[in-house]
Design an enzyme around this catalytic site. Structure first.
Site, PDB file in Angstrom:
ATOM      1  N   LYS A  51       0.824  -1.213   0.000  1.00  0.00           N
ATOM      2  CA  LYS A  51       0.000   0.000   0.000  1.00  0.00           C
ATOM      3  C   LYS A  51       0.853   1.256   0.000  1.00  0.00           C
ATOM      4  CE  LYS A  51      -3.198  -2.818  -0.097  1.00  0.00           C
ATOM      5  NZ  LYS A  51      -2.240  -3.916  -0.260  1.00  0.00           N
ATOM      6  N   GLY A 176      -0.984 -14.480 -13.289  1.00  0.00           N
ATOM      7  CA  GLY A 176      -2.126 -14.499 -12.377  1.00  0.00           C
ATOM      8  C   GLY A 176      -2.761 -13.133 -12.233  1.00  0.00           C
ATOM      9  N   VAL A 179      -5.649 -10.393  -6.927  1.00  0.00           N
ATOM     10  CA  VAL A 179      -5.430  -9.141  -6.205  1.00  0.00           C
ATOM     11  C   VAL A 179      -3.957  -8.738  -6.200  1.00  0.00           C
ATOM     12  CG1 VAL A 179      -5.633  -7.992  -3.975  1.00  0.00           C
ATOM     13  CG2 VAL A 179      -7.447  -9.523  -4.749  1.00  0.00           C
ATOM     14  N   GLY A 268      -1.613 -17.195  -6.257  1.00  0.00           N
ATOM     15  CA  GLY A 268      -2.282 -17.554  -5.013  1.00  0.00           C
ATOM     16  C   GLY A 268      -1.309 -17.925  -3.905  1.00  0.00           C
ATOM     17  N   MET A 315      -8.291 -15.722   2.172  1.00  0.00           N
ATOM     18  CA  MET A 315      -7.039 -15.354   2.831  1.00  0.00           C
ATOM     19  C   MET A 315      -6.951 -13.832   2.926  1.00  0.00           C
ATOM     20  SD  MET A 315      -4.311 -18.137   1.414  1.00  0.00           S
ATOM     21  CE  MET A 315      -4.386 -19.853   1.967  1.00  0.00           C
ATOM     22  N   HIS A 441     -22.980  16.268   1.558  1.00  0.00           N
ATOM     23  CA  HIS A 441     -22.683  16.675   0.177  1.00  0.00           C
ATOM     24  C   HIS A 441     -21.599  17.742   0.193  1.00  0.00           C
ATOM     25  CE1 HIS A 441     -23.320  17.797  -4.019  1.00  0.00           C
ATOM     26  NE2 HIS A 441     -23.320  19.075  -3.612  1.00  0.00           N
TER      27      HIS A 441
END
Length: 462
Positions: A51, A176, A179, A268, A315, A441
């Site tokens: 991240k 793959g 994610v 994975g 996971m 808003h």
């Protein structure tokens, strides 16, 4: 020989949360960890460092694509990869030291070393054996590779190696389209790497709602990532500086090769129980290598529990955390509970993708009558102002009762917006309940309300 009420083996999100909760509930607790730092894969080589790189490279993207549009003019930032790596490492350090502080604060003992269970009620760490009334297996998972693909963490890397490459590669092949592959692929794509994703299935992120998956792939392709779907990887050959991936196309059995500077294997993960001694003790392991547990996360040996990636289920760090708290509460005589129907999942690309509950595919498969409420971020004022109008919110509700069954968001801050719907689902809310809740808003969250309105008489801004 020291004695504890609970010894947790593993200090990842499931393990450290379980240990802290046990201590909070008055149980004498220790946590076993063989790494030099606490936090497991997630904090050290997973969720947190990835991240950090996603955040840094998104800022680069904003500077390159949107700053000038807002009147912020000047030289586009250059990439200091070494400094970016330093920033990532500092982020890891702050988080892992934070867990160490929490252990001290809650009087959780850190047993440093790799743990095993020589017999019921005992945990061996190094040369020392400790007694425990309860043992919690929280050993996490490790990268799963493919036949013919050897990970050397240099040219052929797992997510761990991809976080710390010595330089930004010119070409990267990602094996793959899950994610991890898409997140790390996005990082390097933003840094100027030519990224090609090879996926065996005919679509990316296979467990995701089909409509979201297709839109997600289009957006990533628009950003510069290439996709080869229906590709069965046969092997990877390496030289001193290059890697060559060979694959067959499922549709016609044709053979192909691709060259790259780095190959990321993201096919994975698998439970990590090596050296634990589980099978010797009689703990049942499933065909998938998972520790078998009952509905309360008890193993087949009394007094031994298991949580997180080591057992069945998605996971996800937060799933492990919930299980860790539930096990701690069960050990303390309380009613530990995890609602597996309301566990969100998030992909931290840009736009983000988040989901909870049922998909349209799962509802159709079960024959349940449902309705769909959808709202595009193009109709959201805040999103348009922030150059973040790609994507939509999609809410699935029971056709008769209007109860929310699932939700899927692709768009800005999706990983945060999904939790409004998670809370609603925990309380058994109807789409109308969300639709009648006043939202500030201008916010991205108004798109959630509009999607809820779309389950009824219709949204206002669409």
């Amino acid at each position: 020989m020291s004695s504890y009420d609970v010894i947790v083996i593993g200090s990842g999100p499931g393990g450290y949360v379980c240990a802290i909760r046990c201590a909070q509930l008055g149980l004498k607790t220790a946590c076993v960890e063989g790494r030099e730092t606490l936090g497991g894969t997630c904090l050290n080589v997973g969720c947190i460092p990835s991240k950090a790189l996603l955040h840094a490279t998104h800022q680069l993207h904003e500077a390159e694509e949107n700053f000038a549009k807002m009147g912020l003019k000047g030289k586009t930032p250059s990439v200091d990869w070494e400094q970016m790596q330093s920033y990532k490492e500092d982020t890891i350090g702050q988080n892992t030291k934070g867990i160490e502080f929490l252990f001290k604060k809650n009087k959780v003992d850190w047993l440093k070393g790799w743990g095993s269970i020589p017999e019921k009620g005992k945990v061996k760490v190094g040369d020392e054996v400790h007694e425990a009334k309860n043992i919690v297996i929280a050993t996490g998972s490790e990268t799963a590779s493919l036949p013919g693909v050897e990970i050397d963490e240099k040219l052929v890397v797992s997510s761990t190696g991809a976080l710390s490459l010595p330089k930004v590669p010119k070409k990267m092949i990602v094996i793959g389209a899950g994610v991890i592959g898409l997140e790390m692929g996005s990082v390097y794509n933003r840094l100027g790497t030519e990224v090609t994703v090879l996926e065996y299935l005919d679509g990316i992120t296979p467990t995701m709602d089909g409509e979201v998956s297709k839109n997600f792939q289009k957006l990533l392709k628009k950003q510069g990532m290439d996709f080869v779907l229906g590709a069965a990887v046969q092997g990877v050959e390496t030289t001193k500086t290059k890697a060559k991936v060979s694959y067959k196309m499922k549709k016609d059995d044709s053979e192909h090769t691709l060259d790259a500077d780095v190959v990321l294997v993201s096919t994975g993960r698998k439970p990590f129980t090596d050296g634990l001694g589980a099978t010797d003790l009689g703990i049942e392991i499933t065909d998938k290598g998972q520790v078998k547990t009952d509905a309360h996360r008890k193993t087949t040996i009394d007094g031994i529990w298991a949580i997180g990636d080591a057992i069945e289920g998605p996971m996800l760090a937060h799933k492990a955390e919930d299980e860790g708290m539930a096990v701690a509460e069960s050990i303390a005589g309380q009613a530990g509970h995890v609602n597996y129907g309301v566990i969100p999942s998030v992909i931290y690309t840009h736009p983000e993708v988040a989901a909870v509950g049922e998909t349209e595919e799962s509802l159709k498969s079960s024959g349940r009558a449902y309705k769909v409420g959808k709202f595009a971020f193009m109709g959201n004022g805040r999103a348009k102002a922030n150059f973040a109008a790609d994507g939509f919110v999609k809410i699935l509700a029971d056709k008769e009762t209007d109860r929310i069954l699932g939700a899927h968001i692709i768009g800005p801050m999706a990983g945060d917006l999904i939790h409004e719907i998670c809370v609603a689902m925990e309380f058994g809310a109807a789409a109308e309940d969300l639709a009648r809740t006043c939202h500030a808003h201008p916010t991205y969250s108004e798109a959630v309300r509009e999607a809820a309105l779309a389950c009824g008489d219709g949204p206002i801004h669409s």
